[in-house]
Design a protein around this motif. Structure first.
Motif, PDB file in Angstrom:
ATOM      1  N   SER A  49      -2.204   6.666   9.119  1.00 51.11           N
ATOM      2  CA  SER A  49      -1.719   7.674   8.181  1.00 51.11           C
ATOM      3  C   SER A  49      -2.576   8.454   7.604  1.00 51.11           C
ATOM      4  N   GLN A  50      -2.157   9.573   7.154  1.00 49.80           N
ATOM      5  CA  GLN A  50      -3.244  10.603   6.678  1.00 49.80           C
ATOM      6  C   GLN A  50      -4.015   9.913   5.523  1.00 49.80           C
ATOM      7  N   ALA A  51      -3.617   9.045   4.686  1.00 48.42           N
ATOM      8  CA  ALA A  51      -4.262   8.462   3.676  1.00 48.42           C
ATOM      9  C   ALA A  51      -3.377   7.281   3.222  1.00 48.42           C
ATOM     10  N   VAL A  52      -4.080   6.344   2.498  1.00 49.04           N
ATOM     11  CA  VAL A  52      -3.564   5.299   2.064  1.00 49.04           C
ATOM     12  C   VAL A  52      -4.132   5.027   0.668  1.00 49.04           C
ATOM     13  N   GLN A  53      -3.272   4.695  -0.304  1.00 46.05           N
ATOM     14  CA  GLN A  53      -3.911   4.145  -1.849  1.00 46.05           C
ATOM     15  C   GLN A  53      -3.471   2.758  -1.488  1.00 46.05           C
ATOM     16  N   ALA A  54      -4.807   2.120  -2.103  1.00 42.33           N
ATOM     17  CA  ALA A  54      -4.881   0.532  -1.929  1.00 42.33           C
ATOM     18  C   ALA A  54      -4.203   0.130  -3.166  1.00 42.33           C
ATOM     19  N   PRO A  55      -3.556  -1.040  -3.126  1.00 41.87           N
ATOM     20  CA  PRO A  55      -3.043  -1.597  -4.351  1.00 41.87           C
ATOM     21  C   PRO A  55      -4.212  -2.405  -4.921  1.00 41.87           C
ATOM     22  N   THR A  56      -4.009  -2.867  -6.177  1.00 38.35           N
ATOM     23  CA  THR A  56      -4.947  -3.407  -6.788  1.00 38.35           C
ATOM     24  C   THR A  56      -5.448  -4.850  -6.164  1.00 38.35           C
ATOM     25  N   GLY A  57      -6.654  -5.114  -6.017  1.00 37.97           N
ATOM     26  CA  GLY A  57      -7.181  -6.291  -5.149  1.00 37.97           C
ATOM     27  C   GLY A  57      -8.580  -6.306  -5.116  1.00 37.97           C
ATOM     28  N   LYS A  58      -9.106  -7.335  -4.189  1.00 37.67           N
ATOM     29  CA  LYS A  58     -10.286  -7.370  -3.789  1.00 37.67           C
ATOM     30  C   LYS A  58     -10.579  -6.557  -2.416  1.00 37.67           C
ATOM     31  N   MET A  59     -11.498  -5.560  -2.410  1.00 38.93           N
ATOM     32  CA  MET A  59     -11.780  -4.725  -1.362  1.00 38.93           C
ATOM     33  C   MET A  59     -12.726  -5.586  -0.571  1.00 38.93           C
ATOM     34  N   ILE A  60     -12.602  -5.307   0.776  1.00 36.92           N
ATOM     35  CA  ILE A  60     -13.399  -6.140   1.703  1.00 36.92           C
ATOM     36  C   ILE A  60     -13.754  -5.262   2.722  1.00 36.92           C
ATOM     37  N   PHE A  61     -15.081  -5.050   3.148  1.00 31.56           N
ATOM     38  CA  PHE A  61     -15.712  -3.933   4.194  1.00 31.56           C
ATOM     39  C   PHE A  61     -16.048  -4.834   5.293  1.00 31.56           C
ATOM     40  N   LEU A  62     -15.324  -4.802   6.468  1.00 31.82           N
ATOM     41  CA  LEU A  62     -15.709  -5.545   7.660  1.00 31.82           C
ATOM     42  C   LEU A  62     -16.803  -4.898   8.309  1.00 31.82           C
ATOM     43  N   SER A  63     -17.424  -5.585   9.079  1.00 30.57           N
ATOM     44  CA  SER A  63     -18.574  -4.876   9.829  1.00 30.57           C
ATOM     45  C   SER A  63     -17.751  -4.674  11.214  1.00 30.57           C
ATOM     46  N   GLY A  64     -18.411  -3.705  11.978  1.00 29.77           N
ATOM     47  CA  GLY A  64     -17.742  -3.358  13.455  1.00 29.77           C
ATOM     48  C   GLY A  64     -17.843  -4.648  14.280  1.00 29.77           C
ATOM     49  N   GLN A  65     -16.536  -4.602  15.176  1.00 28.02           N
ATOM     50  CA  GLN A  65     -16.517  -5.569  16.050  1.00 28.02           C
ATOM     51  C   GLN A  65     -16.264  -4.997  17.379  1.00 28.02           C
ATOM     52  N   ILE A  66     -16.869  -5.737  18.331  1.00 27.03           N
ATOM     53  CA  ILE A  66     -16.790  -5.420  19.771  1.00 27.03           C
ATOM     54  C   ILE A  66     -16.342  -6.109  20.520  1.00 27.03           C
TER      55      ILE A  66
ATOM     56  N   LYS B 121       0.615  -1.144  -0.081  1.00 29.49           N
ATOM     57  CA  LYS B 121      -0.182  -0.015   0.047  1.00 29.49           C
ATOM     58  C   LYS B 121       0.691   1.057  -0.009  1.00 29.49           C
ATOM     59  N   GLN B 122       0.186   2.316  -0.722  1.00 28.81           N
ATOM     60  CA  GLN B 122       1.147   3.462  -0.644  1.00 28.81           C
ATOM     61  C   GLN B 122       0.670   4.651   0.205  1.00 28.81           C
ATOM     62  N   ILE B 123       1.484   4.954   0.959  1.00 32.90           N
ATOM     63  CA  ILE B 123       1.218   5.934   2.039  1.00 32.90           C
ATOM     64  C   ILE B 123       1.191   7.590   1.282  1.00 32.90           C
ATOM     65  N   ILE B 124      -0.013   8.124   1.711  1.00 32.88           N
ATOM     66  CA  ILE B 124       0.268   9.538   1.336  1.00 32.88           C
ATOM     67  C   ILE B 124       0.189  10.518   2.442  1.00 32.88           C
ATOM     68  N   HIS B 125       1.258  11.403   2.263  1.00 32.02           N
ATOM     69  CA  HIS B 125       1.453  12.261   3.521  1.00 32.02           C
ATOM     70  C   HIS B 125       1.773  13.495   2.687  1.00 32.02           C
ATOM     71  N   THR B 126       1.336  14.813   3.141  1.00 29.48           N
ATOM     72  CA  THR B 126       1.475  16.091   3.022  1.00 29.48           C
ATOM     73  C   THR B 126       1.718  16.970   4.189  1.00 29.48           C
ATOM     74  N   ALA B 127       2.716  17.836   4.154  1.00 32.91           N
ATOM     75  CA  ALA B 127       2.923  18.736   5.375  1.00 32.91           C
ATOM     76  C   ALA B 127       1.797  19.894   5.275  1.00 32.91           C
ATOM     77  N   LYS B 128       1.013  19.920   4.372  1.00 30.67           N
ATOM     78  CA  LYS B 128       0.054  20.857   4.040  1.00 30.67           C
ATOM     79  C   LYS B 128      -1.398  20.600   4.966  1.00 30.67           C
ATOM     80  N   ALA B 129      -1.282  19.545   5.516  1.00 32.31           N
ATOM     81  CA  ALA B 129      -2.484  18.989   6.413  1.00 32.31           C
ATOM     82  C   ALA B 129      -1.634  18.336   7.715  1.00 32.31           C
ATOM     83  N   PRO B 130      -2.351  18.435   9.129  1.00 31.18           N
ATOM     84  CA  PRO B 130      -1.806  18.117  10.080  1.00 31.18           C
ATOM     85  C   PRO B 130      -1.158  16.537   9.986  1.00 31.18           C
ATOM     86  N   ALA B 131       0.004  16.496  10.754  1.00 27.08           N
ATOM     87  CA  ALA B 131       0.388  15.329  10.758  1.00 27.08           C
ATOM     88  C   ALA B 131      -0.551  14.205  11.719  1.00 27.08           C
ATOM     89  N   ALA B 132      -0.322  13.054  11.550  1.00 31.21           N
ATOM     90  CA  ALA B 132      -1.006  11.911  12.283  1.00 31.21           C
ATOM     91  C   ALA B 132      -0.746  12.205  13.716  1.00 31.21           C
TER      92      ALA B 132
END
Length: 128
Positions: free
Chosen positions: A19-36, A3-14
């Motif tokens: 990470s501020q943002a993450v670019q996902a690689p090509t693949g299958k996206m899976i959305f997990l439901s919440g876990q308690i 995964k590629q991490i996106i970071h800019t000094a023009k927005a607050p640091a983590a």
């Protein structure tokens, strides 16, 4: 997975293990439901201690990720829900221990209540 991490000094640091943002690689996206913090074998809350609930919720999330054919490094985005944002530091510390770097993107929301009286809930988006 790369995964590629996106970071800019023009927005607050983590301000934690994310990470501020993450670019996902090509693949299958899976959305997990919440876990308690429920114990899978009993369906009951692991304990009334916040840290125990966070650890169990992370374990539950990891089990679902593995069932989907992934691992913790496949997490692109996390959403955290806390009934007490004063406990935020505990979550950050546990995330830093459990998640591999580079950290995923993350949002944290304070909520008034969660199912079954939980104090913490986590949901994720993964790419495998």
């Amino acid at each position: 997975m790369s995964k590629q991490i996106i970071h800019t000094a023009k927005a607050p640091a983590a301000v934690g293990p994310y990470s501020q943002a993450v670019q996902a690689p090509t693949g299958k996206m899976i959305f997990l439901s919440g876990q308690i913090g429920l114990v899978p074998s009993t369906g009951e809350m692991v304990s009334d201690k916040f840290e125990d609930q966070v650890k169990q919720a992370f374990s539950n999330m990891q089990a679902v990720i593995e069932a989907a054919g992934g691992s913790l490094e496949n997490i692109i985005k996390l959403n955290l829900f806390l009934t007490d944002l004063g406990q935020f530091g505990i979550v950050n510390a546990l995330m830093a221990e459990r998640l591999p770097q580079p950290f995923p993107a993350r949002s944290t929301v304070g909520v008034s209540s969660l199912p079954k009286g939980a104090q913490f809930e986590i949901e994720a988006i993964i790419v495998v």
